[in-house]
Structure formats: C-alpha cells, structure tokens
Design a protein around this motif. Structure first.
Motif, PDB file in Angstrom:
ATOM      1  N   GLU A 172     -75.361-154.979 -36.828  1.00 40.61           N
ATOM      2  CA  GLU A 172     -74.679-154.354 -35.688  1.00 40.61           C
ATOM      3  C   GLU A 172     -75.351-154.837 -34.412  1.00 40.61           C
ATOM      4  N   GLN A 205     -75.358-141.719 -30.185  1.00 41.97           N
ATOM      5  CA  GLN A 205     -75.885-142.290 -31.427  1.00 41.97           C
ATOM      6  C   GLN A 205     -75.178-141.751 -32.666  1.00 41.97           C
ATOM      7  N   SER A 206     -74.715-140.490 -32.587  1.00 43.71           N
ATOM      8  CA  SER A 206     -74.001-139.968 -33.760  1.00 43.71           C
ATOM      9  C   SER A 206     -72.483-140.063 -33.574  1.00 43.71           C
ATOM     10  N   LYS A 207     -72.050-140.785 -32.541  1.00 47.60           N
ATOM     11  CA  LYS A 207     -70.621-140.981 -32.245  1.00 47.60           C
ATOM     12  C   LYS A 207     -69.883-139.648 -32.241  1.00 47.60           C
ATOM     13  N   ASN A 208     -70.523-138.649 -31.679  1.00 51.77           N
ATOM     14  CA  ASN A 208     -69.996-137.301 -31.733  1.00 51.77           C
ATOM     15  C   ASN A 208     -69.134-137.001 -30.502  1.00 51.77           C
ATOM     16  N   VAL A 231     -66.502-135.208 -30.417  1.00 49.02           N
ATOM     17  CA  VAL A 231     -66.091-133.801 -30.414  1.00 49.02           C
ATOM     18  C   VAL A 231     -66.945-132.980 -29.461  1.00 49.02           C
ATOM     19  N   GLU A 232     -68.260-133.165 -29.537  1.00 43.15           N
ATOM     20  CA  GLU A 232     -69.130-132.366 -28.689  1.00 43.15           C
ATOM     21  C   GLU A 232     -69.413-133.039 -27.354  1.00 43.15           C
ATOM     22  N   MET A 237     -67.102-145.453 -29.543  1.00 37.13           N
ATOM     23  CA  MET A 237     -66.083-145.931 -30.466  1.00 37.13           C
ATOM     24  C   MET A 237     -65.749-147.413 -30.263  1.00 37.13           C
ATOM     25  N   TYR A 287     -66.451-150.289 -31.454  1.00 34.09           N
ATOM     26  CA  TYR A 287     -67.130-150.669 -32.680  1.00 34.09           C
ATOM     27  C   TYR A 287     -66.177-151.496 -33.527  1.00 34.09           C
ATOM     28  N   ASN A 346     -71.374-152.990 -31.896  1.00 28.92           N
ATOM     29  CA  ASN A 346     -71.476-151.541 -31.781  1.00 28.92           C
ATOM     30  C   ASN A 346     -72.023-151.244 -30.392  1.00 28.92           C
ATOM     31  N   HIS A 396     -80.191-145.850 -43.443  1.00 28.18           N
ATOM     32  CA  HIS A 396     -81.048-146.207 -42.317  1.00 28.18           C
ATOM     33  C   HIS A 396     -81.086-147.723 -42.155  1.00 28.18           C
TER      34      HIS A 396
END
Lengths: 413, 216
Positions: A156, A185-188, A190-191, A214, A216, A261, A285
């Motif tokens: 990536e 980092q967690s592609k979150n 939503v939050e 996103m 990616y 990414n 990881h």
C-alpha cells in the motif's frame, strides 16, 4: 489421552526455529547486498535525549529505559532509522548516496503487549531524492516478499504530505489531530462525519478529510476518483510524485502488487513524502513499513534526503509458518562415535580429522547412553575392530582413509 | 471468486444481518435460528459465515481468521483491535455511560473506583479526562457495585435506562454511542480488495433500502 507438546519449551524446537530464522535472515542479507546495500549496526543503548527531543516518533512511554551508573537515562534502541540518520548526518552531507542495511532488534514496551523485542531487517538509502530511488526501494521490498514465496501480497502506497496538508489549515489541537488520525487510519467515515461537523472547518476541507480514507485501490481507480477541487496545490504535487513512482514501478513489472491508499498515515512523524506498507493475506498487521524522510537530517544540521523500510522478521516468520511455506530444516546426519577406553587417543584423533573435513561428530565413551536419530551414522572403535553403521549396513574399516571413503560413498557430508 | 469469511455473533445481530444479506441476494440455505452449526457457505459460495462469541468477533478479524466481522461498537472499542471500521448497520443502538447513585454527582472522592465489564474503555475515558481511577472488572450485574460500595460509579451500556432507574442509579455522563459496525481485516482489504469492496457496496445499497422502508 495424548499430551500436548509445548513447542517453545523444547530446546530441539528452539534450535530448529533458530535455523529457519537464520535462513530467512541470510536470504534478506543476500538480497539487500545485491542491490548494493552494506550492513551496519547501531548501538543497543541510545541517549534518551536523542529521542525525547524529536516530536512524533516513538512514544516516550513506549521506550524501554535504562539508568546507567552515573544516573543518565538511556533507552534501548526503539527505532533504527533515527540513529542511522544521526550517524550519517554527523559526518556531514555525504558526497555520494549511501546504502546501508541492518538486522537489529528494536525494543518497545506498551501496556497492552508488555515489553517486547522484535527483529527488524531493513535498508536506508541516504543522500538523494529521486523517484527512481523510491521505486527501487519498493522493488527491493517486493523482491524480498516474492522470494519468501508469498504470492498474494500488496504494497500500500500513500503520501505523508496528505495528512499534513489536511491538518495544516484546520487549526486543530493535538488531541483532535490524534482523534482524526485514528479515524482516518480505521477508515471510520461513520464517526468521522459527526466529528468533523463539530469542528469549525471550511466545506472544502471537510469534504477532503472525508474523502481521503476511501481513496483506495489500483492507481488508475484512485486517480479516476479524485476530483480536482478535492485537493489543494500541495496535495496535487504529492499525488503527481506518487504517480511518477508508480509509473516507474510498472517497468519493474510489479504493478499487480501496488495499491494506493491515500488514507495511509505512519505514526512516525519523520516521514515527509511517499510512505508504504506491505500486507500478506491473513496477517492483519503490516509485515514491512517504510517511506521517505527528507527532513530528519535537519534535526542534526544537515539536509539529508533519504528513504528506507524495515521488515518485521518475527511477523514474517510467523506468516510463513501459518502458510505452511516454511521448509523443514534439512536434517544433516551426525556422526556418533563411541570408543573403548584403550582406543581413546585414536578416537580423539579420528574425530578431529573428521571435523576438519567438515563432518559433525559427537563423541562418547563406550559406556555412555547415546541418543541418536535414525539418519545418524554410528562409528565404533573397539579393541578388536572398527565399525561404521549407516541406515543400510555395517562395515568395518582399518584407517581414516578407509572411513572417509565409506562416508563419501554414503554421500553423508 | 475467492471466499470471504464473515464472522458474526449469534443472536439478534446475526438474525438482522442474515435478513439483510438475503435481501441483497446472499442466502444461507441450511441456516435456521435454532441451528447448532457454526459454519455456513452461501449458495453462490462467495461468503463463508462463521459464528463466534460477540466479544471475539474483533479478534477473529484482526488476526485474519475472518476477513469481515459484524460486531457491536462496545466490543470493537474494548478489544482495541487494529481493523478498518467501514459501515454502521444501525442495529442495536445504545450508548456507553458513566452512572452512579442518584444525586451523588460529582462523587466527592480523591480517587474514583469504577466498576465495568469494559475496563479498557473505562480507563481510556477517564484518562482522556485526566483522572486517575481504579477500575474493577466485573462480568455482570454491574449496577450492583455502587449500591454495595464496591465502586463509586460504573461504566456500562444503556439502552432505555430502566435497569439503572430500578436500581436507584442515574446517568452522570455519556461516553460514546454504540451500534453494530462492519469491520474489515486490513490485510484482507488490501489482498481481496475487489471482493470486499463489492460486498460492502451491495450491503450499503441493502441498508439504504431497509432504511427507506422503515421511514417511508
């Protein structure tokens, strides 16, 4: 009921594991050498100040600290890139590029994992700033993974500048930056949406922050997704830099292993340009991490553009074992020699000759109980006769030359 | 097409998820609510479904035993798993709160003792506030702790607040909203990128339809 064998407690298992690991490390060393890298080592103990003065590298709490007799605080090497950069920088700007590799342990201590040492195998190429160098360093990483037998792996690629230019105009406090970083980092998404809404940001900036994670996929897919207004000038420059490197990688014919990414962020703050990490199937990881750090040398008063990466040897070995790709350690037959007391001197002499000829010999007085694997070859020196017993048969021999001939016929060296 | 392994926890989450998957054309023929089987293959063989304990879903995904997992935000937070968190399925909505004996706020103590089923979340929350607390990990009936003096406050999940009220407790502070999330292993996202992104896209469409039906 059968009992479990706890592998790590068995010395024999440890020895085999160690051999496998050495094979792996030898492979890396050879491969690094073929790209012109030379091995170096850095000190295990480093001054605490070397790290505590640099912001955004290793968390101070995570470093393993030691106090020497004069009360000075030292840390056990938490990272290799920083000491190598310092070492080179202290010698001034190098006249030509320097290529170094290392196989070293790094030490970290966190609340969740405890104190850990892990072996890193890595390279640093210092003294130039060319996309061709970047591509070659990534190629070297790919070359290593391929050689280990991984087929489905991805590198990536992202750019440290993206996150930096996103947060530069936003005026966030450190805890907000940390939170944003972990959301990206967690592609979150939503939050992230409600989080960004409660910050005072321009519409454009908010949109860019939301889009970055996103972005990616294959380089072509990502380039298609990017609309012009999403990125500021700095980010466009970064993106052009990445596509230049990706184009060069195409000529290495490794395009299938490359994923862009743009939401990639490395916790090491010293990265300035391209950053990358390598994944293989099933291991959550990254097995290797690296990137370009053009400004770390500035900390030591020298402008020293550089790029490097490090592979996690322990994680790679685990991944290989998990895939069943690690080859059994080839068993080399040992020569087990027993002798009668009267033949002791002759036995010692024979053993020495054999060892000088490269055989592995374990020697015991006749009375001792000897453990022996089926493939081992047994040599007995007694008053009346000397014998050699292989898996196939037992033969007698008179002198060292005759013994050597039998061994050579047997092919056991 | 290579298989995607999906980890689910049995119970309400699993039932709604399987219902949702059915809507987007992914069916598990031999699945029924009382089944004891733990592994199912979808009819088109694209998805392998495994049933694990709810708290273990993030672990399965982080370690790569499953590519995708559907789990409550509470379990994701508590496990501190390093995974992508891509979708909110909007099932099981509730929240994490700090609660204690009614009228007892702020507790007049130098160092708080906090009881919770979620020690990591608890510690993180109070650390953010700069408070050093003692955390007591319990496995159930957490509401009891402040009543009998085992702890000053609790950190727990609240849906309606009825359990708290019946035990003479009240919410002091909201910590975090909870709902069911879709998480993805970072290596799988890289190595099975197309399959996983396609799956998520289909699921998103299904979710939106569902949402419209509810509100339409």
């Amino acid at each position: 009921m059968s009992s479990y064998q706890i592998g790590s407690a068995k010395a024999e298992y440890n020895a085999d594991g160690f051999k496998r690991r050495e094979t792996l490390i030898t492979q890396f060393k050879n491969r690094f050498s073929t790209y012109g890298y030379e091995q170096i080592r850095t000190s295990t103990f480093e001054s605490y100040d070397l790290y505590s003065k640099l912001n955004g590298t290793v968390n101070k709490d995570d470093m393993v600290k030691v106090i020497d007799s004069s009360g000075k605080v030292l840390v056990m090497r938490p990272d290799v890139t920083i000491p190598i950069t310092r070492m080179v920088a202290e010698g001034g700007m190098p006249e030509e590029e320097l290529r170094y590799f290392y196989i070293q342990d790094v030490f970290r201590s966190t609340a969740s994992t405890g104190t850990k040492e892990s072996t890193q195998a890595g390279v640093e190429c210092l003294g130039n700033n060319r996309p061709e160098t970047d591509a070659e360093v990534i190629m070297l990483a790919i070359h290593n993974l391929k050689e280990l037998g991984f087929s489905n792996f991805k590198i990536e690629i992202g750019h440290a500048g993206f996150f930096k230019s996103l947060i530069a105009p936003a005026g966030l406090n450190p805890s907000e930056i940390e939170q944003l970083q972990s959301l990206i980092q967690s592609k979150n998404i939503v939050e992230m949406v409600p989080f960004l809404e409660q910050l005072s940001l321009t519409e454009d900036l908010r949109e860019a922050m939301q889009a970055i994670p996103m972005l990616y996929g294959t380089p072509r897919e990502v380039m298609q997704q990017i609309s012009d207004k999403l990125l500021n000038e700095e980010m466009h420059k970064n993106l052009n830099n990445l596509s230049e490197i990706v184009d060069i990688l195409e000529d290495y014919e490794v395009g299938e292993h490359i994923v862009l990414n743009l939401g990639l962020i490395n916790n090491m703050n010293y990265y300035s340009d391209i950053i990358f990490q390598g994944f293989v199937e099933q291991v959550g990881h990254p097995l290797l991490m690296g990137g370009r750090y053009n400004h770390l040398g500035d900390q030591y008063g020298v402008h020293l553009p550089a790029i490097g990466f490090a592979m996690e040897v322990d994680l790679l070995q685990e991944a290989l074992v998990q895939k069943g790709q690690i080859s059994e350690v080839t068993m080399v037959p040992q020569l087990i020699m027993t002798y009668e007391k009267s033949k002791q001197k002759e036995a010692f002499q024979t053993a020495q000759f054999l060892r000088e000829d490269g055989f592995t010999v374990r020697i015991f007085p006749e009375s001792s109980a000897v453990t022996q694997k089926p493939i081992d070859i047994k040599i007995t020196l007694s008053e009346s006769v000397n014998t050699i017993t292989t898996e196939e048969d037992t033969q007698t021999f008179r002198n060292y030359q005759a013994l050597l001939d039998i061994l050579k016929q047997n092919g056991g060296k | 097409m290579s298989n995607i392994t999906l980890a689910l926890a049995k119970g309400r989450t699993a039932d709604s998820t399987i219902h949702l998957l059915k809507k987007i054309g992914i069916q598990f023929q031999d699945f029924h609510e009382d089944t004891r089987k733990l592994v199912f293959l979808s009819e088109d063989a694209s998805i392998k479904l495994i049933f694990v304990k709810a708290v273990d879903v993030p672990t399965y995904v982080e370690k790569g035993a499953a590519d995708i997992g559907i789990a409550g935000k509470d379990n994701i937070l508590e496990s501190q798993a390093d995974v992508y968190e891509l979708l909110d399925l909007k099932i099981g909505q509730c929240k994490f709160v700090v609660a204690g004996r009614a009228g007892d706020f702020p507790p007049s103590k130098q160092r708080l003792t906090v009881a919770s089923k979620y020690p990591n979340i608890t510690e993180q929350h109070f650390q953010k506030k700069g408070l050093d607390v003692e955390t007591v990990k319990l496995n159930g009936s957490v509401e009891l702790a402040p009543l009998i003096g085992l702890a000053d406050v609790i950190v727990d999940i609240v849906e309606t607040g009825n359990t708290l009220k019946e035990n003479g407790l009240e919410v002091f502070e909201d910590v975090e909203n909870i709902s069911t999330r879709l998480i993805v292993n970072k290596a799988s996202f890289a190595t099975k990128s197309n399959d996983i992104q396609l799956f998520i896209k289909r699921l998103t469409v299904g979710l939106e339809e569902e949402y419209e039906n509810h509100n339409g």
